[in-house]
Scaffold this motif. Structure first.
Motif, PDB file in Angstrom:
ATOM      1  N   UNK A   1       0.918  -1.171   0.141  1.00  0.00           N
ATOM      2  CA  UNK A   1       0.172  -0.025  -0.145  1.00  0.00           C
ATOM      3  C   UNK A   1       0.955   1.144   0.041  1.00  0.00           C
ATOM      4  N   UNK A   2       0.421   2.370  -0.439  1.00  0.00           N
ATOM      5  CA  UNK A   2       1.130   3.489  -0.659  1.00  0.00           C
ATOM      6  C   UNK A   2       0.425   4.746   0.049  1.00  0.00           C
ATOM      7  N   UNK A   3       0.813   5.760   0.731  1.00  0.00           N
ATOM      8  CA  UNK A   3       0.194   6.748   1.134  1.00  0.00           C
ATOM      9  C   UNK A   3       1.072   8.095   0.683  1.00  0.00           C
ATOM     10  N   UNK A   4       0.473   9.225   0.444  1.00  0.00           N
ATOM     11  CA  UNK A   4       1.102  10.469   0.107  1.00  0.00           C
ATOM     12  C   UNK A   4       1.609  10.958   1.586  1.00  0.00           C
TER      13      UNK A   4
ATOM     14  N   UNK B   1       5.434   9.513  -2.114  1.00  0.00           N
ATOM     15  CA  UNK B   1       4.595   8.604  -1.207  1.00  0.00           C
ATOM     16  C   UNK B   1       5.763   7.434  -0.683  1.00  0.00           C
ATOM     17  N   UNK B   2       5.097   7.063   0.347  1.00  0.00           N
ATOM     18  CA  UNK B   2       5.526   5.925   1.041  1.00  0.00           C
ATOM     19  C   UNK B   2       4.890   4.618   1.025  1.00  0.00           C
TER      20      UNK B   2
ATOM     21  N   UNK C   1       9.414   7.187  -2.067  1.00  0.00           N
ATOM     22  CA  UNK C   1       9.446   7.190  -3.386  1.00  0.00           C
ATOM     23  C   UNK C   1       8.945   8.778  -4.021  1.00  0.00           C
ATOM     24  N   UNK C   2      10.065   9.371  -4.105  1.00  0.00           N
ATOM     25  CA  UNK C   2       9.889  10.958  -4.703  1.00  0.00           C
ATOM     26  C   UNK C   2       9.000  10.903  -6.058  1.00  0.00           C
ATOM     27  N   UNK C   3       8.034  11.792  -6.301  1.00  0.00           N
ATOM     28  CA  UNK C   3       7.376  11.747  -7.691  1.00  0.00           C
ATOM     29  C   UNK C   3       8.447  12.275  -8.461  1.00  0.00           C
TER      30      UNK C   3
END
Length: 147
Positions: A59-62, A68-69, A82-84
């Motif tokens: 799962x990922x969250x902003x 996001x992580x 994870x940098x956009x």
């Protein structure tokens, strides 16, 4: 030469394989990482996004407007930063099956570091298997000490 390493979350629900080219890693001390992990810093390995293969997508969250992580929704293990807009990402060192391979080469986010936590090598140390009450709890529950 790159080689494949594996890792995943504490409960084993989320697993990954990644191609690793070297043993270098870094510590991030920024407030965002402190809040995301509940720790004073986090150890990361920077890798190419294309080099990571998830057996099950996490799962990922902003965590901010720029990144996001990834994490496991079942056990809460932090897995990535994870940098956009970048073709690279960070995997948490603690999520690797063999985290002892890596060594830190730099600090990031040092404006928020807690210097008292940087070198704790002179503090008293004990092993898990030297704590009788903890050993008893594990043996009564699992029949062995955890990995």
């Amino acid at each position: 030469m790159a080689e494949e390493m594996t890792g995943g979350c504490q409960c084993g629900r989320v697993r990954y394989a990644v191609r690793i080219a070297d043993d270098e890693a870094y510590l991030c001390h920024c407030r965002m990482c402190q809040r995301a992990t509940g720790g004073v810093s986090i150890a990361f390995k920077n890798v190419g996004r294309a080099d990571v293969r998830w057996e099950r997508e996490p799962e990922r969250y902003a965590s901010s407007p720029i990144a996001v992580r990834a994490f496991c929704r079942e056990c809460g293990t932090p897995l990535t930063y994870e940098a956009h807009g970048h073709d690279r990402m960070d995997l948490t060192i603690g999520s690797f099956d063999a985290p002892d391979r890596f060594y830190p080469t730099e600090h990031s986010g040092c404006e928020s570091w807690h210097k008292a936590w940087l070198d704790t090598s002179d503090l008293p140390a004990s092993r898990t298997d030297e704590n009788p009450s903890l050993v008893k709890r594990w043996m009564d529950t699992l029949g062995r000490l955890p990995d």
